[in-house]
Design a protein around this motif. Sequence first.
Motif, PDB file in Angstrom:
ATOM      1  N   LEU A  18       6.132   4.275   7.846  1.00  0.00           N
ATOM      2  CA  LEU A  18       5.955   3.647   5.658  1.00  0.00           C
ATOM      3  C   LEU A  18       5.359   4.925   5.594  1.00  0.00           C
ATOM      4  CD1 LEU A  18       4.309  -0.032   6.056  1.00  0.00           C
ATOM      5  CD2 LEU A  18       6.392   1.260   4.905  1.00  0.00           C
ATOM      6  N   ALA A  19       5.121   5.849   7.331  1.00  0.00           N
ATOM      7  CA  ALA A  19       4.141   7.280   6.581  1.00  0.00           C
ATOM      8  C   ALA A  19       4.991   7.492   5.812  1.00  0.00           C
ATOM      9  CB  ALA A  19       3.769   7.934   7.724  1.00  0.00           C
ATOM     10  N   SER A  20       6.368   7.669   5.899  1.00  0.00           N
ATOM     11  CA  SER A  20       7.434   8.716   5.017  1.00  0.00           C
ATOM     12  C   SER A  20       8.006   8.104   4.455  1.00  0.00           C
ATOM     13  CB  SER A  20       9.063   9.067   6.488  1.00  0.00           C
ATOM     14  OG  SER A  20       7.674   9.645   8.134  1.00  0.00           O
ATOM     15  N   LYS A  21       7.797   6.988   3.779  1.00  0.00           N
ATOM     16  CA  LYS A  21       8.509   5.847   3.164  1.00  0.00           C
ATOM     17  C   LYS A  21       7.241   5.904   1.822  1.00  0.00           C
ATOM     18  CE  LYS A  21      12.192   2.787   5.544  1.00  0.00           C
ATOM     19  NZ  LYS A  21      11.481   2.124   6.855  1.00  0.00           N
ATOM     20  N   ARG A  22       6.038   5.458   1.815  1.00  0.00           N
ATOM     21  CA  ARG A  22       5.112   5.702   1.044  1.00  0.00           C
ATOM     22  C   ARG A  22       4.546   5.978   0.895  1.00  0.00           C
ATOM     23  NH1 ARG A  22       3.862  -0.323   1.780  1.00  0.00           N
ATOM     24  NH2 ARG A  22       5.688  -1.494   2.368  1.00  0.00           N
ATOM     25  N   PHE A  73       0.772  -1.074  -0.035  1.00  0.00           N
ATOM     26  CA  PHE A  73       0.140  -0.116   0.367  1.00  0.00           C
ATOM     27  C   PHE A  73       0.669   0.871  -0.133  1.00  0.00           C
ATOM     28  CE2 PHE A  73      -3.675   1.790   1.237  1.00  0.00           C
ATOM     29  CZ  PHE A  73      -3.424   3.315   1.886  1.00  0.00           C
ATOM     30  N   GLU A  74       0.488   2.138  -0.785  1.00  0.00           N
ATOM     31  CA  GLU A  74       0.937   3.556  -0.878  1.00  0.00           C
ATOM     32  C   GLU A  74       0.438   4.153  -1.156  1.00  0.00           C
ATOM     33  OE1 GLU A  74       4.177   3.276  -4.376  1.00  0.00           O
ATOM     34  OE2 GLU A  74       3.203   2.572  -5.506  1.00  0.00           O
ATOM     35  N   SER A  75       1.088   5.436  -1.513  1.00  0.00           N
ATOM     36  CA  SER A  75       0.766   6.978  -1.972  1.00  0.00           C
ATOM     37  C   SER A  75       0.620   7.040  -2.939  1.00  0.00           C
ATOM     38  CB  SER A  75       0.749   8.132  -1.112  1.00  0.00           C
ATOM     39  OG  SER A  75       0.473   9.333  -1.753  1.00  0.00           O
ATOM     40  N   LYS A  76      -0.699   7.158  -3.851  1.00  0.00           N
ATOM     41  CA  LYS A  76      -0.592   8.219  -4.836  1.00  0.00           C
ATOM     42  C   LYS A  76      -1.451   9.283  -5.312  1.00  0.00           C
ATOM     43  CE  LYS A  76       1.144   4.777  -7.705  1.00  0.00           C
ATOM     44  NZ  LYS A  76       1.789   4.628  -7.847  1.00  0.00           N
TER      45      LYS A  76
END
Lengths: 114, 561, 430
Positions: free
Chosen positions: B412-416, B279-282
Amino acid sequence: MEAKTSPEFFKAASFCALSEEDYDALGISGEGNVLVRTEFGEIVVSAKKDEGLPPGVIFIPMGPWANAVVGRKTGGCGTPQFKGEKVEVERTKMPVMEIRELFADMKKQGGDRS
Amino acid sequence: MIIEGGIVYDPINGVLGEEMDVSIEDGRVVEESRDGEKIDARGMLVLPGGVDAHAHIAGAKVNTGRIMRPEDGRRGTEARTKLLRPSTGYTVPNCYAIGYRYARLGYTTAFEAATPILEARHTHEELEEIPIVDKGALTLFGNNWEVLECVRDGDLDKLAAFLAWGLRASRGYGVKVVNPGGGEAWGYGGNVKGIDDPVPNFDVTAREIIRYLMRANEALRLPHSVHLHTNNLGKPGNYETTLATLRAVEDIASSRDRQVLHVTHMQFSAYGGTGWRDFESKAPEIADYFNRHEQFTMDMGQLIFGSATTMTADAPLEYGNARLLKAKWSNHDIELEESSGVVPLVYGRKNPINAIQWAIGLELALLTEDPWQMIMTTDHPNGGPFVNYPEVVALLMSRAKREEELATLHDLASKRSSLPSIEREMDWNDIAIVTRAGPARILGLAEKGHLGVGADGDVSIYDINPEKVDPSKEHEEVKAALAGAKYAIKGGEVVVRDGEVVAVPQGRTYWVDASVPEDAAARVKADLVEKFAKYYSIQMSNYMVQDAYVTRPRVIRAGVI
Amino acid sequence: MIIEDVLCPFCGCLCDDIKVEVEEGRIVGVKRACRLGSSKIRGHERIRAPMVRRDGELFETTYDEAYDRAARILKGAKRPLLYGWCSTVCETAKKGILLAEVVGGVIDSTATVCHGPSIIGIEEKGLSGSTLGQVKNRADLIIFWGANPVEAHPRHTMRYSSNSTGMFTPEGRRGRKVIVVDVRKTRTAKNADKFILIRPGTDYEVISALRMIVKGKGDLIPETVAGVDKADLEETAGMMKAAKFGSILFGLGMTHSRGRYKNVDNALSLVADLNGFTKFVVMAMRGHYNVAGFGQVCAWETGYPMAVDLSRGAPYFNPGETAACDLLGRRETDAMMVVAADPASNFPRETVEAMAEIPVIQVDPFPNPTTFLADVVIPTAVCGIEAEGTAYRMDGLSLRMKKVIDSGLPTDEEVVENILDRVRRLADDN
């Protein structure tokens, strides 16, 4: 039903339905009454046969006759246990009380202190 | 009344931090007020009253939230006073708390994001009980049988006539579309997988539903555009559905000076990855698209850590939430029209998904270059309760605050997401746009969100000096100042002073009365007569919201004629 | 003159297709309503005038005196209970809640002797439900559990459930299966495809067994559960999973029996489990026509749907402590106002005896056993016939009730407002 003081309501709420077996076992003939008792109280209601009932289970419609044998405790949830209480039933010659009789003498004097 | 010497931000009228007076008379902004109350606003921030364009504050699913969450009621309990009724609740406050808390924040207008038509009476009963704010409700149309049939038959005129009828029946303000087609599929426990997945029994797709509704919306020249909650909301990888949806309607022109489509709580629709593991930000992709297409607007749907109550007409999503989180779950399907679900949950800082979601909301706001395309929301109470708006503003204005927060979150907030690398800090002009001017424009509320002559006399004054306080460093002060307005003024009446509610006037309810040609109206009526005779469980004559439920209406006319 | 699409003010069905014939300001005919609704709409014995009790007897008096007495009782009480609200419109409830706030009392509805346990179950698990029209249009499996609509909601099966037709259910009853679960074979059971007789107080075990079978753990279940054959349970679970749209509609058999809200909790959980396999909804068969409405109003005004203690100025909710039967059972309340309900008939007698010890104010169009215990009796217009207002159907749908004739009597709302007014004036005088 909202016409609580009517004869219709009396008919509708002051009877006890029993299975054929129980009805016969109690020796009720024709139109008879039964005395229903629990640890909370007792009440005389008219008896009816109902083939839909299994032996050992009686049914009294919601109302002041039924509630004469229902306990006040709610088990911590706010709702008394209206259904499923163990009862004793015997044939009786005592009459079924009219609705006003059920409440006669219940009101304590001086209820309104204002 | 004269508000003297405040530092005013009124972006619609080009006022960007000028020291000036604001005069109000008879509830409206005027050039100069002769006499009346004087409010000394020197050294203070003065903004038009806040406009919340999307929150779940009234109606069946909100009340379901209250009923199923007595544990929420116990939070935020405030006893009654001589003036105020009691308040309860944090994520699902009671009606009085909603009005009082908005007012304390300096918000003077709030819109219910979604009302079904059949249960709109309930929505209005609750809106009537919310004090102070002006309000309105957006009416759900995206899964309505009459809509699906009009789309299937390609009958734009009849569809427009039905929208007009539905808005009148529900006393609604605009066209709300949630998981179009999916809500109808949910009637038998299904959903749609994307915008080209046919809706069972109706043989239409979400693409078609959205296009037709937008075209009908523009044919009626409604003040607001279609307001869309995308398909596949909440699913990893759904940003593709979001972009596909936008591309599918790029060619449609707006009939008014506003966006042609507003996509709501975009955070929930900006996900990459193929599952929860990757899961990651787009958000960058979404923001980039908006930067190149000015005809679209969105609102954030920002997450707030802690307790939240998700409530949405996206019923299959809520079922999914409940199973995933093993949470209590309420569902309510509405015959012929819509479905909805309510699931309480808690967003955790150390939960990797929540941490990324939190970042996404902020990314979207900061990467979208034009603040006029962005509204700050938390999709109350889905992302979090609106009382947390000051927290979101502080985050938008301060990179340092964002860094502090990121340090407390799952890494993961920073990584993704790209949030750590974003330097942009919004200024007061931006904030005035994303919390007032923008939503007013986007909704099409001509007298809201600004302080020009003729505007409603809704003003918020905050005890913070924009010329002296650097929001980037002193974000705590920003948050504290916005949490309790020094003054909130509604229609020229002081309703909040020093963060306390001092008056509780009743606001007005906006709704849109659109006119259509008689023959189209007659064709709709014929369809409805049949539907009521065969399918609805009530009589048609008892369906429409009666006058008694909207005691202070503010009717906006629109339509084809 | 025939007035169409009138709403029936009797049960939770809230039928809105009633035709009422009015001539010279009186109702002379009622069509489409069942016998329960028809009887109410046609009217029966009414309380003729306000009354106050003196030396044990009720004497007719003016509304003025009645309001005054009522206000004094409430103002003078330390812990007043404002109860009822099920057979009046939402507008009355709003005033009632405000009155309860002002006098620092507890407000509660008949839900706490009816579907209160359902509310608590919902608080535990949530409820997967729908409007009745969804059942009509989609349901191919209807399960009545501890409910007897043929007697208590007579038009339900025709309008909304077993016998209704809809978009995906054109065959009506023939296209559906109906299962009845009850402790006796009711008239509703006689019309079912399958009847499951359970022993009183065993709903919880039977539901648990069904849940286990549904989730593939049926081999852990004994050959009978609470007297029900495993084969019957397996068949039922099979019918549930095979349905395209199943529904459980449950009544007081579940909420009044041993276990109370735990029975409902389990039923709600069963339906949530079933949604993993097929579409399933559940619904409480609310009794009175607006008990649901009181719950809605109370929830949006106070945060909680019933049993709300406002004595400290902030709402406090704890059924088991703050419900009407709890307060009376502990003899903790020293005055009671009853609006549109009949607790004397519907509470356990022991609880009614506690009621008989305290001042009671009754606001109602009709005399009933609560009248026998009341110290102040205030007659009102019948909502839905002589007064307009809002009511919520059992599935949460709100509709507006009509006024078809004049009564010359104040409405419940006006009466509560008047008493509130007097209470406030008494407070100012102090």
